[in-house]
Design a protein around this motif. Structure first.
Motif, PDB file in Angstrom:
ATOM      1  N   ILE A 143       0.849  -1.184   0.000  1.00 42.23           N
ATOM      2  CA  ILE A 143       0.000   0.000   0.000  1.00 42.23           C
ATOM      3  C   ILE A 143       0.887   1.237   0.000  1.00 42.23           C
ATOM      4  N   SER A 144       0.698   2.080  -1.003  1.00 41.71           N
ATOM      5  CA  SER A 144       1.514   3.286  -1.124  1.00 41.71           C
ATOM      6  C   SER A 144       0.782   4.551  -0.694  1.00 41.71           C
ATOM      7  N   TYR A 145      -0.568   4.508  -0.737  1.00 42.08           N
ATOM      8  CA  TYR A 145      -1.361   5.704  -0.419  1.00 42.08           C
ATOM      9  C   TYR A 145      -2.599   5.315   0.392  1.00 42.08           C
ATOM     10  N   VAL A 146      -3.051   6.261   1.207  1.00 41.81           N
ATOM     11  CA  VAL A 146      -4.325   6.127   1.913  1.00 41.81           C
ATOM     12  C   VAL A 146      -5.126   7.396   1.646  1.00 41.81           C
ATOM     13  N   THR A 147      -6.331   7.208   1.139  1.00 40.09           N
ATOM     14  CA  THR A 147      -7.219   8.338   0.852  1.00 40.09           C
ATOM     15  C   THR A 147      -8.282   8.412   1.938  1.00 40.09           C
ATOM     16  N   LYS A 148      -8.546   9.617   2.416  1.00 39.66           N
ATOM     17  CA  LYS A 148      -9.625   9.793   3.383  1.00 39.66           C
ATOM     18  C   LYS A 148     -10.583  10.865   2.887  1.00 39.66           C
ATOM     19  N   SER A 149     -11.847  10.715   3.271  1.00 40.37           N
ATOM     20  CA  SER A 149     -12.871  11.669   2.831  1.00 40.37           C
ATOM     21  C   SER A 149     -14.077  11.528   3.741  1.00 40.37           C
ATOM     22  N   THR A 236      -1.430   2.419  -5.875  1.00 39.30           N
ATOM     23  CA  THR A 236      -0.824   3.435  -6.740  1.00 39.30           C
ATOM     24  C   THR A 236      -1.601   4.743  -6.604  1.00 39.30           C
ATOM     25  N   TYR A 237      -0.987   5.797  -7.101  1.00 35.79           N
ATOM     26  CA  TYR A 237      -1.686   7.088  -7.057  1.00 35.79           C
ATOM     27  C   TYR A 237      -2.885   7.080  -7.991  1.00 35.79           C
ATOM     28  N   SER A 238      -2.766   6.344  -9.089  1.00 32.99           N
ATOM     29  CA  SER A 238      -3.898   6.213  -9.999  1.00 32.99           C
ATOM     30  C   SER A 238      -5.079   5.556  -9.290  1.00 32.99           C
ATOM     31  N   GLU A 239      -4.812   4.542  -8.470  1.00 37.84           N
ATOM     32  CA  GLU A 239      -5.877   3.905  -7.695  1.00 37.84           C
ATOM     33  C   GLU A 239      -6.483   4.893  -6.700  1.00 37.84           C
ATOM     34  N   ALA A 240      -5.647   5.746  -6.124  1.00 34.96           N
ATOM     35  CA  ALA A 240      -6.147   6.739  -5.170  1.00 34.96           C
ATOM     36  C   ALA A 240      -7.119   7.700  -5.848  1.00 34.96           C
ATOM     37  N   GLY A 267       0.674   9.808   1.600  1.00 27.01           N
ATOM     38  CA  GLY A 267       1.634   8.732   1.436  1.00 27.01           C
ATOM     39  C   GLY A 267       1.507   7.774   2.605  1.00 27.01           C
ATOM     40  N   PHE A 268       1.715   6.477   2.352  1.00 30.75           N
ATOM     41  CA  PHE A 268       1.460   5.475   3.383  1.00 30.75           C
ATOM     42  C   PHE A 268       2.305   5.703   4.635  1.00 30.75           C
ATOM     43  N   MET A 269       3.565   6.083   4.468  1.00 27.07           N
ATOM     44  CA  MET A 269       4.434   6.276   5.629  1.00 27.07           C
ATOM     45  C   MET A 269       3.893   7.376   6.535  1.00 27.07           C
ATOM     46  N   LYS A 270       3.496   8.506   5.952  1.00 31.15           N
ATOM     47  CA  LYS A 270       2.957   9.605   6.763  1.00 31.15           C
ATOM     48  C   LYS A 270       1.688   9.164   7.472  1.00 31.15           C
ATOM     49  N   TYR A 271       0.810   8.473   6.742  1.00 31.84           N
ATOM     50  CA  TYR A 271      -0.446   8.043   7.353  1.00 31.84           C
ATOM     51  C   TYR A 271      -0.174   7.089   8.512  1.00 31.84           C
TER      52      TYR A 271
END
Length: 519
Positions: A143-149, A236-240, A267-271
């Motif tokens: 997992i490279s990204y986490v999206t929140k909303s 990926t960022y495209s998936e995000a 970014g996954f590390m920050k999250y």
């Protein structure tokens, strides 16, 4: 509402609904009076409500107040006690007695950390059961990204027709669903929206928003949800980007809109690092989920037992700059409000009055803190009566308040009996201010709270209270009936007693609120 069939009336858990509503807390608005007496008379009130439903109950309309947020406002409705009880009972019979929503602090933190746990589970599967090295976990993550909303003004735009569909899918009683929608429409005057800060709405909202989550899961997007707050894990960022588009599409199909300002990709590390520092405070049982992202700091990483850092944080919040100011009140952020709430919560727990003189400044620049500031003043009054009364007098004399702030200040004045002849400070000016609010306020809620405050200290004529009771919105019955009740312990007056008896005979609900005894 149409007549409710006897079959359904017998199924409604009315007494249980009365007990639940009496125990409920709406923390963003001043406490609502009279519910303990309603609970004590639950048997007679249940019989009366059941009879009303069989004959065709005519609901009263809601009254609204606007609660301040750090940025913006949210509408909060007041419903009459009968309407609230019926709303709760119908919801409970539709969803079943075993339906529950976990809104605990632990549940929220588990939700926040879910993408990290998901990434760990992927790595364990790839390493054939071997635990990945924690130190390099973020480097190994798929997992490279986490999206929140989250959803903008979620409760306001719940579509009743879609809600009915979802309730029917769950096998809810069709007649009960029909009567629930009638009640919502007749109280609110529209075919969308559910009232905020009521437990029944929290349950219905959970059913409604589940359709949005289901859409994302069907698309194969790893998704977690807490109320209307979403987290999505992406490789990926495209998936995000796609996850945001899918969430937006699912929300719009349900008549909802996602919040652009709160839709962020990390970014996954920050999250992972941000989520790892959140730990619940001891003793917290449940949290207010309204604007949960802003509120989470109230329940995590508190100021512990040492009040000095809490006081320092409050003292540093200034509107004039300077060496000691680390928080600019002219540009208050959500994080600033979070820190200040945590600080005041610590001082409330310690009954520490050292920042009473700072209340005025914060009342002016951070109006969203008004409930916390008023609770703080009430909590330290026993050890700093003169200072608290002076602080309230300064607020009354110097702050341009909205109606919601007025309601909180009047409530504290009522709670602390600061309109009585023995109260410290300028009682006369206080009475004049509350009376002015009663006569001039455009908000019926403010008028009702002010009337009760004045009646409690006999600073308003009984005939005036009775006249306002006769013409007031039924949604505010609790305040006016309680104001009338305040006169029962005055010197014996047979004429007054007869008038109160006539009010009590209006309904078992009126009897419970106006008289001392349960029946």
């Amino acid at each position: 509402m149409r007549e409710v069939a006897d079959r359904l009336v017998k199924k409604l858990p009315i007494q249980a609904a009365i007990a639940k509503e009496a125990a409920a807390s709406r923390n963003l608005v001043p406490p609502e009076v009279g519910w303990e007496r309603i609970a004590a008379s639950s048997a007679s009130i249940e019989r009366w409500i059941a009879s009303q439903l069989r004959g065709g109950f005519i609901p009263s309309g809601q009254e609204m107040t606007s609660v301040r947020k750090t940025h913006g406002t949210r509408p909060v409705p007041y419903w009459g006690p009968a309407e609230r009880i019926i709303y709760r009972a119908l919801t409970d019979v539709i969803l079943g007695s075993d339906f529950s929503v976990d809104r605990s602090v632990e549940a929220y933190l588990s939700f926040v950390k879910a993408p990290v746990r998901y990434s760990q589970s992927l790595q364990r599967r790839q390493s054939e059961g071997q635990q990945p090295q924690a130190l390099f976990f973020f480097l190994q993550s798929e997992i490279s990204y986490v999206t929140k909303s989250d959803i903008t003004a979620f409760y306001q735009y719940v579509d009743h027709a879609i809600l009915a569909q979802e309730l029917q899918v769950r096998g809810g009683d069709f007649d009960a669903i029909s009567h629930l929608l009638e009640l919502l429409f007749e109280v609110q005057g529209r075919s969308y929206g559910i009232p905020q800060l009521l437990d029944a709405s929290d349950h219905l909202s959970e059913v409604y928003i589940d359709r949005v989550e289901r859409h994302l899961l069907r698309k194969g997007i790893p998704t977690w949800r807490f109320n209307d707050d979403f987290r999505m894990a992406c490789r990926t960022y495209s998936e995000a980007l796609d996850s945001i588009e899918q969430l937006d599409a699912a929300a719009r199909a349900s008549g909802l809109v996602i919040s652009e300002s709160k839709t962020l990709t990390f970014g996954f590390m920050k999250y992972m690092i941000d989520s790892s520092i959140l730990e619940p405070q001891l003793g917290q049982k449940a949290m207010n989920v309204d604007d949960v992202e802003a509120a989470v700091g109230d329940y995590t990483d508190d100021f512990s037992g040492d009040t000095d850092p809490a006081k320092a944080a409050i003292k540093s919040a200034q509107a004039t700059g300077g060496e000691d100011a680390s928080m600019d009140l002219r540009k208050t952020t959500v994080e600033d409000g979070r820190i200040l709430r945590r600080a005041f919560n610590a001082l409330i727990a310690a009954t520490d009055p050292d920042v009473v003189e700072d209340i005025l400044r914060l009342f002016i620049y951070v109006p969203a803190l008004s409930p916390t500031l008023c609770k703080y003043l009430a909590s330290v009054y026993s050890v700093a009566q003169d200072r608290v009364s002076t602080a309230l007098d300064d607020i009354i004399g110097q702050v341009s308040m909205n109606e919601w702030q007025r309601q909180w200040v009047i409530h504290v004045i009522y709670q602390l009996k600061l309109l009585g002849s023995q109260a410290p400070g300028d009682v006369g000016s206080r009475i004049t201010w509350v009376e002015s609010a009663r006569l001039e306020s455009p908000s019926q809620v403010t008028v009702a709270i002010a009337t009760l405050a004045l009646a409690a200290e006999r600073s308003i004529d009984f005939n005036t209270v009775m006249q306002e009771f006769e013409t007031s919105p039924l949604a505010l019955l609790n305040w006016y009936a309680t104001a009338l009740r305040e006169y029962r312990d005055t010197s014996p007056d047979s004429g007054l007693d007869k008038r109160l008896e006539a009010v009590a005979k209006t309904s078992p609900l009126h009897h419970a609120l106006v008289t001392f005894d349960a029946s």
